[in-house]
Design an enzyme around this catalytic site. Structure first.
Site, PDB file in Angstrom:
ATOM      1  N   HIS A   3       0.942  -1.290   0.166  1.00  0.00           N
ATOM      2  CA  HIS A   3       0.065  -0.060   0.032  1.00  0.00           C
ATOM      3  C   HIS A   3       0.976   1.144  -0.122  1.00  0.00           C
ATOM      4  O   HIS A   3       1.174   1.669   1.001  1.00  0.00           O
ATOM      5  CB  HIS A   3      -0.883  -0.018   0.984  1.00  0.00           C
ATOM      6  CG  HIS A   3      -1.921   0.994   1.049  1.00  0.00           C
ATOM      7  ND1 HIS A   3      -3.301   0.683   1.592  1.00  0.00           N
ATOM      8  CD2 HIS A   3      -2.032   2.369   0.585  1.00  0.00           C
ATOM      9  CE1 HIS A   3      -4.042   1.663   1.362  1.00  0.00           C
ATOM     10  NE2 HIS A   3      -3.283   2.718   0.910  1.00  0.00           N
ATOM     11  N   ASP A  34       0.820   2.374   3.744  1.00  0.00           N
ATOM     12  CA  ASP A  34       0.074   3.768   3.320  1.00  0.00           C
ATOM     13  C   ASP A  34       0.784   4.727   3.092  1.00  0.00           C
ATOM     14  O   ASP A  34       0.524   6.066   3.579  1.00  0.00           O
ATOM     15  CB  ASP A  34      -1.239   3.903   4.214  1.00  0.00           C
ATOM     16  CG  ASP A  34      -2.327   4.724   3.258  1.00  0.00           C
ATOM     17  OD1 ASP A  34      -2.055   5.086   2.264  1.00  0.00           O
ATOM     18  OD2 ASP A  34      -3.360   5.033   3.858  1.00  0.00           O
TER      19      ASP A  34
HETATM   20 ZN    ZN Z   1      -6.981   4.513   1.916  1.00  0.00          ZN
END
Ligand code: ZN
Length: 435
Positions: A63, A310
Site C-alpha cells: 500500500h 499507506d
Molecule cells: Zn485509503
C-alpha cells in the site's frame, strides 16, 4: 551475476525459523539457502558479510502512493523507490490515485516501464476500480489486468455504489486479483478530522466514528458471499472492523486485511499531545487505545495478514495549514522497519517472525506473487538485511522520499535496513543507494 550473503541469521517466514546460514543468488534468483552454502559459490562471486545481521525475504509494501504521474512534487518513481530501498522494501504496490488516474492499460504500462527505467525496487501497479475514481463506471479492468496490475482499488475513496462493487468482485474472481477496499461511509465520515471519541470532543474537531469503516466492510463482505472474488481491506483501524471480518470469515467469506504502522502505535491522543500537528492527520484516523490494542492482537495472532504503510507523501503546502484544511496521510517507507522493531517487537506486542511474515509472505499471498515472500531456492533474489540493534533517531531531513510528513520525526528507534537486495543486486547499503 552471483552474490553470496554469508553468515547471517536467516529468517524463514514460512517455517517460522531463524537459523545461521548463507544465501546464494545467481541471475536474479535464489539458488540455495542454508548453512555452508557459501562454500559452493563460484570464484569471483560478490560476497556480502552478514555476520550479526538478520536476512529476511525482501519486504513487500502493498500500500504505497508513488504520486507518479502528475503529483511529482510530492513523490515520484525515482524518489519513492529509493525511499523503499532505504527502508528494506524490495517490492511496492502503488495506488492508482495519480493524475491521470491509473484506470486504463496505457497508464499501467507507463508505470511498469518507468519503474524498469528509473526505479530501484519492483513496482507493481494497482488499477482503479472506477474510471477517474469517480465511482460512476468501471475502469478497464480486463485490459489493465493484461498489462500487469496486481489488484484493483479506488483507494482514497470508497466504492460508493454497491452494484459497481459487486461487478468489480466478479472481475476479481475472473482475473484472480483482489479488490482492495478503502472502507469508508462518506456520509458518516463527512468533514471528519479525527477519530470520533473523547479527544475529538476535547479538541473541538469533527470525529469519524468506527462504524464508518466497519459498515462498508460488512457490505463488501456480503457482496463477496453473493458474487465470489476476493476482498482485501486496506488500512483496517478499528476493533469493530476486525469483528466484522471475523464474522465474515466464520461464514467462509474470502477477506484479508492489512494494518499500518501508525495504527499499531499511535492513538487519537497524539493529535492533542502534538498540539494539532497535521502529521497526525490521516484517513482512517488514529483511533482510541482499545482499537490500537485490537490491531496489535490481530497482528500478533496472524488474523491481520499484512502490514502496509499507506505511504502517502504530501508537500509542505499540503500540510502546513490549519488542521481542518490539511491533507490526510503520512509517509511510511523509511520508518516502518524501525518503528515496528522498536515499538511492536521491542515491546512484546508481536514477535519478530510474525511481523516479518506480515511484510513478506502475507502480502505475497494476497497479491498472488508466487516467487516472492519466501527465503527458498527458486524465489526471486529479493532480500532485506536488517540490523536489529542499531540505535538512531528518525530525522525526516535525511529521507530519500521527497516528503517529510511523518508523525515519527525525532523518535529514538532501534533497528534498520543495513542492506537491500533486488534481483540479486545490492541496491542499498550502509546508508547509500548503490545503483
Ligand atoms: Zn485509503
Amino acid at each position: 551475476m552471483t552474490l553470496v550473503i554469508k553468515g547471517g541469521r536467516l529468517l524463514c517466514p514460512e517455517r517460522g525459523t531463524v537459523e545461521e546460514g548463507d544465501v546464494l543468488c545467481r541471475d536474479g534468483l535464489i539458488e540455495a539457502v542454508g548453512p555452508g552454502v557459501a562454500a559452493g559459490a563460484p570464484a569471483g562471486a560478490e560476497v556480502f558479510d552478514a555476520r550479526g545481521l538478520l536476512v529476511v525475504p525482501g519486504l513487500i509494501d502493498m500500500h504505497v502512493h508513488l504520486r507518479d504521474p502528475g503529483l511529482e512534487y510530492k513523490e515520484d518513481i525515482v524518489s519513492g523507490t529509493r525511499a523503499a530501498a532505504a527502508g528494506g522494501f524490495t517490492t511496492v504496490a502503488c495506488m492508482p490515485n495519480t493524475s491521470p488516474v491509473v484506470d486504463h492499460a496505457a497508464m499501467v504500462s507507463y508505470i511498469v516501464g518507468r519503474a524498469r527505467q528509473v526505479g530501484v525496487v519492483n513496482v507493481l501497479p494497482i488499477g482503479a476500480v472506477t474510471k477517474g475514481l469517480a465511482g460512476k463506471e468501471l475502469a478497464e479492468i480486463g485490459d489493465m489486468s493484461q498489462a500487469g496490475i496486481v489488484g484493483i482499488s479506488d483507494d482514497g475513496q470508497p466504492v460508493w455504489n454497491g452494484e459497481l462493487m459487486r461487478t468489480a468482485l466478479q472481475y476479481s474472481s475472473m482475473y484472480g486479483i483482489p479488490v482492495i477496499a478503502h472502507s469508508e461511509d462518506r456520509h458518516l465520515a463527512e468533514e471528519g478530522q479525527m477519530h470520533y471519541g473523547a479527544w475529538s470532543a476535547v479538541l473541538g474537531l469533527r470525529g469519524i466514528p468506527a462504524v464508518a469503516e466497519a459498515a462498508m466492510i460488512a457490505r463488501d463482505c456480503m457482496l463477496v458471499e453473493l458474487t465470489g472474488g476476493r476482498l482485501h481491506v486496506a488500512h483496517v483501524s478499528t476493533e469493530l472492523s476486525l469483528s466484522v471480518i471475523a464474522w465474515a470469515r466464520a461464514r467462509g467469506i474470502a477477506v484479508t486485511c492489512e494494518v499500518t504502522p501508525h495504527h499499531l502505535t499511535l492513538t487519537d491522543e497524539e493529535v492533542a499531545r502534538t498540539g494539532y500537528d497535521t502529521s497526525t492527520k490521516v484517513n482512517p484516523p488514529l483511533r482510541g487505545p482499545a482499537d490500537v490494542e485490537a490491531m496489535r492482537k490481530g497482528l500478533r495472532e496472524g488474523f491481520i495478514e499484512a502490514i502496509g504503510s499507506d505511504h502517502a507523501p504530501h508537500s509542505r503546502d499540503d500540510k502546513d495549514v490549519e488542521y481542518n484544511f490539511a491533507a490526510n496521510g503520512v509517509i511510511g517507507l523509511e520508518t516502518t522497519v524501525p518503528v515496528l522493531l522498536t515499538e511492536i517487537v521491542g515491546k512484546g506486542h508481536a514477535d519478530l517472525v510474525t511481523v516479518v511474515r506480515a511484510m513478506t509472505l502475507g502480502p505475497a499471498r494476497i497479491l498472488g506473487l508466487e516467487r516472492k515472500g519466501r527465503l527458498a531456492a527458486g524465489m526471486d533474489a529479493d532480500l532485506a538485511i536488517l540490523d536489529l540493534d542499531h540505535p538512531w533517531r528518525i530525522d525526516p531531513a535525511a529521507f530519500k522520499s521527497k516528503s517529510r510528513n511523518t508523525p515519527f520525526a525525532g523518535w529514538e528507534v532501534r533497528g534498520l535496513a543495513a542492506a537491500t537486495v533486488v534481483a540479486g543486486r545490492v541496491v542499498w547499503r550502509d546508508g547509500q543507494i548503490c545503483v
